[in-house]
Design an enzyme around this catalytic site. Structure first.
Site, PDB file in Angstrom:
ATOM      1  N   MET A   1       0.842  -1.210   0.000  1.00 15.49           N
ATOM      2  CA  MET A   1       0.000   0.000   0.000  1.00 15.49           C
ATOM      3  C   MET A   1       0.873   1.255   0.000  1.00 15.49           C
ATOM      4  SD  MET A   1      -3.485  -0.832   1.951  1.00 15.49           S
ATOM      5  CE  MET A   1      -2.927  -0.560   3.626  1.00 15.49           C
ATOM      6  N   GLY A   2       2.169   1.088  -0.283  1.00 11.34           N
ATOM      7  CA  GLY A   2       3.045   2.246  -0.390  1.00 11.34           C
ATOM      8  C   GLY A   2       3.513   2.775   0.952  1.00 11.34           C
TER       9      GLY A   2
ATOM     10  N   LEU B   1       6.697   3.144   1.682  1.00 11.98           N
ATOM     11  CA  LEU B   1       7.526   1.952   1.880  1.00 11.98           C
ATOM     12  C   LEU B   1       8.643   2.170   2.903  1.00 11.98           C
ATOM     13  CD1 LEU B   1       7.828   0.797  -1.837  1.00 11.98           C
ATOM     14  CD2 LEU B   1       6.046   0.261  -0.169  1.00 11.98           C
TER      15      LEU B   1
ATOM     16  N   GLY C   1      10.931  -2.995   5.602  1.00  9.52           N
ATOM     17  CA  GLY C   1      10.145  -4.240   5.583  1.00  9.52           C
ATOM     18  C   GLY C   1       9.704  -4.564   4.168  1.00  9.52           C
ATOM     19  N   HIS C   2       9.109  -3.572   3.510  1.00 10.76           N
ATOM     20  CA  HIS C   2       8.726  -3.766   2.104  1.00 10.76           C
ATOM     21  C   HIS C   2       9.970  -4.037   1.257  1.00 10.76           C
ATOM     22  CE1 HIS C   2       5.589  -0.814   3.609  1.00 10.76           C
ATOM     23  NE2 HIS C   2       4.812  -1.765   3.141  1.00 10.76           N
TER      24      HIS C   2
ATOM     25  N   LYS D   1       4.764 -10.144   9.236  1.00 11.12           N
ATOM     26  CA  LYS D   1       4.186  -9.180  10.167  1.00 11.12           C
ATOM     27  C   LYS D   1       2.664  -9.279  10.132  1.00 11.12           C
ATOM     28  CE  LYS D   1       3.737  -4.468  11.451  1.00 11.12           C
ATOM     29  NZ  LYS D   1       2.643  -3.965  10.605  1.00 11.12           N
TER      30      LYS D   1
ATOM     31  N   SER E   1       6.453  -0.220  10.215  1.00 10.23           N
ATOM     32  CA  SER E   1       5.098  -0.122   9.674  1.00 10.23           C
ATOM     33  C   SER E   1       4.917   1.270   9.097  1.00 10.23           C
ATOM     34  CB  SER E   1       4.076  -0.330  10.801  1.00 10.23           C
ATOM     35  OG  SER E   1       2.797   0.125  10.393  1.00 10.23           O
ATOM     36  N   SER E   2       4.175   1.347   8.002  1.00  5.35           N
ATOM     37  CA  SER E   2       3.885   2.658   7.400  1.00  5.35           C
ATOM     38  C   SER E   2       3.177   3.548   8.414  1.00  5.35           C
ATOM     39  CB  SER E   2       2.992   2.485   6.172  1.00  5.35           C
ATOM     40  OG  SER E   2       3.567   1.556   5.289  1.00  5.35           O
TER      41      SER E   2
HETATM   42  P1  AMP Z   1       1.393  -2.918   3.496  1.00  7.39           P
HETATM   43  O1  AMP Z   1       1.962  -1.877   2.594  1.00  7.39           O
HETATM   44  O2  AMP Z   1       1.362  -2.516   4.937  1.00  7.39           O
HETATM   45  O3  AMP Z   1       0.088  -3.475   2.990  1.00  7.39           O
HETATM   46  O4  AMP Z   1       2.414  -4.128   3.453  1.00  7.39           O
HETATM   47  C1  AMP Z   1       2.795  -4.725   2.238  1.00  7.39           C
HETATM   48  C2  AMP Z   1       3.563  -5.994   2.521  1.00  7.39           C
HETATM   49  O5  AMP Z   1       4.716  -5.685   3.291  1.00  7.39           O
HETATM   50  C3  AMP Z   1       2.741  -6.995   3.346  1.00  7.39           C
HETATM   51  O6  AMP Z   1       2.973  -8.306   2.844  1.00  7.39           O
HETATM   52  C4  AMP Z   1       3.289  -6.812   4.725  1.00  7.39           C
HETATM   53  O7  AMP Z   1       3.179  -7.978   5.530  1.00  7.39           O
HETATM   54  C5  AMP Z   1       4.745  -6.511   4.431  1.00  7.39           C
HETATM   55  N1  AMP Z   1       5.349  -5.812   5.568  1.00  7.39           N
HETATM   56  C6  AMP Z   1       4.889  -4.700   6.188  1.00  7.39           C
HETATM   57  N2  AMP Z   1       5.674  -4.373   7.239  1.00  7.39           N
HETATM   58  C7  AMP Z   1       6.645  -5.322   7.288  1.00  7.39           C
HETATM   59  C8  AMP Z   1       7.760  -5.549   8.153  1.00  7.39           C
HETATM   60  N3  AMP Z   1       8.038  -4.743   9.184  1.00  7.39           N
HETATM   61  N4  AMP Z   1       8.552  -6.610   7.902  1.00  7.39           N
HETATM   62  C9  AMP Z   1       8.301  -7.447   6.865  1.00  7.39           C
HETATM   63  N5  AMP Z   1       7.259  -7.279   6.012  1.00  7.39           N
HETATM   64  C10 AMP Z   1       6.447  -6.239   6.220  1.00  7.39           C
END
Ligand code: AMP
Length: 283
Positions: free
Chosen positions: A30-31, A33, A36-37, A153, A189-190
């Protein structure tokens, strides 16, 4: 790195790669970034010849009153991070491109009908995983990747996507990637950007509490209630933290367990001020 805003542009490019015999990995995001991403994209670039990352804040996974409008966005910075990690193409569609009825409306959803989406985050976010499965299913249909990468996560999301892929015969390998943390243990986390300085300090309680769970389990504690009570008590020492749930579940089925064992997931959701954070560990 190619920037694609339309479904047809992605399809044309992926078809071209396929003609060249190249493999394709997908990283849905979801951007806004962070590392983690970045780790997901890096792993995809190691495994696959080409990597497609999507940056799309998906309206169907947000309920009215949730943080869809305030979800942080910075597409330029996202592109820099993606390019550095070896991303070949970023898919950055508009809401109307993904949901042609407009306003994020759709008449067709992908929904898992067992209890998996009702546990943990599903208790307070009843339609969340229906929205996640629908958008991820659409991305799978658009990109047709060999492999797709998701973070541990979001352990419930990962388990649900694995089930969806099995049940709908997608034929895509789902790769789970470890949680990337800040030096003090807070999971990246974003949404961390919303934490005020005192809230940011308080947020370390999530990681501290999971460490207690791991120690208790390695010391032989078997009762999930004893462990989750201790986790909750540790978080509640923080006046700014409000626990939404602390649960011990099977990491594949998301079913609650009374006795912890190998593969038990300790999952937590905590509100710190206005910000909702999740974290977990597998024992
Ligand atoms: P999101 O942008 O929050 O939807 O996350 C996109 C992807 O990145 C999802 O598969 C999340 O599980 C992964 N993600 C988010 N935060 C982390 C993190 N701290 N470590 C590893 N993967 C992450």
């Amino acid at each position: 790195m190619i920037i694609a805003n339309t479904i047809s542009q992605v399809r044309d490019q992926v078809r071209q790669w396929r003609r060249e015999g190249l493999t394709v990995g997908l990283v849905p995001t979801m951007g806004y970034l962070h590392e983690g991403h970045g780790s997901l994209v890096g792993k995809a670039a190691e495994d696959c010849d080409r990597v497609v990352a999507s940056v799309f804040v998906n309206p169907t996974q947000f309920a009215p009153g949730e943080d869809l409008a305030s979800y942080p966005r910075d597409f330029e910075r996202d592109c820099e991070i993606l390019e550095k990690q070896g991303c070949s193409m970023v898919f950055h569609p508009s809401v109307d491109e993904m949901y042609p009825d407009g306003n994020g409306k759709t008449d067709t959803y992908i929904e898992i009908l067992n209890d998996m989406p009702k546990q943990l985050c599903g208790r307070t976010r009843p339609n969340h995983f229906r929205g996640v499965c629908t958008v991820v299913g659409k991305l799978f249909n658009i990109v047709l990747p060999d492999k797709a990468y998701f973070g541990e996560k979001d352990a419930q999301q990962l388990a649900i996507i694995r089930r969806m892929v099995r049940d709908l015969s997608y034929g895509i390998e789902i790769v789970g990637c470890p949680i990337v943390r800040e030096p003090d243990g807070l999971a990246k986390s974003s949404r961390n950007i919303h934490l005020k300085p005192d809230e940011r300090k308080a947020a370390v309680a999530l990681y501290r509490s999971l460490k207690i769970a791991e120690e208790m389990a390695s010391d032989g504690e078997k009762s999930s209630k004893t462990i989750t009570d201790a986790v909750r008590a540790e978080i509640e020492k923080e006046p700014l933290a409000e626990v939404e749930y602390v649960s011990a579940v099977d990491s594949l089925s998301m079913e609650p367990v009374e006795t912890v064992g190998k593969g038990t997931l300790i999952a937590i959701a905590v509100r710190i001020g206005q910000t909702r954070l999740i974290d977990n560990c597998v024992l």
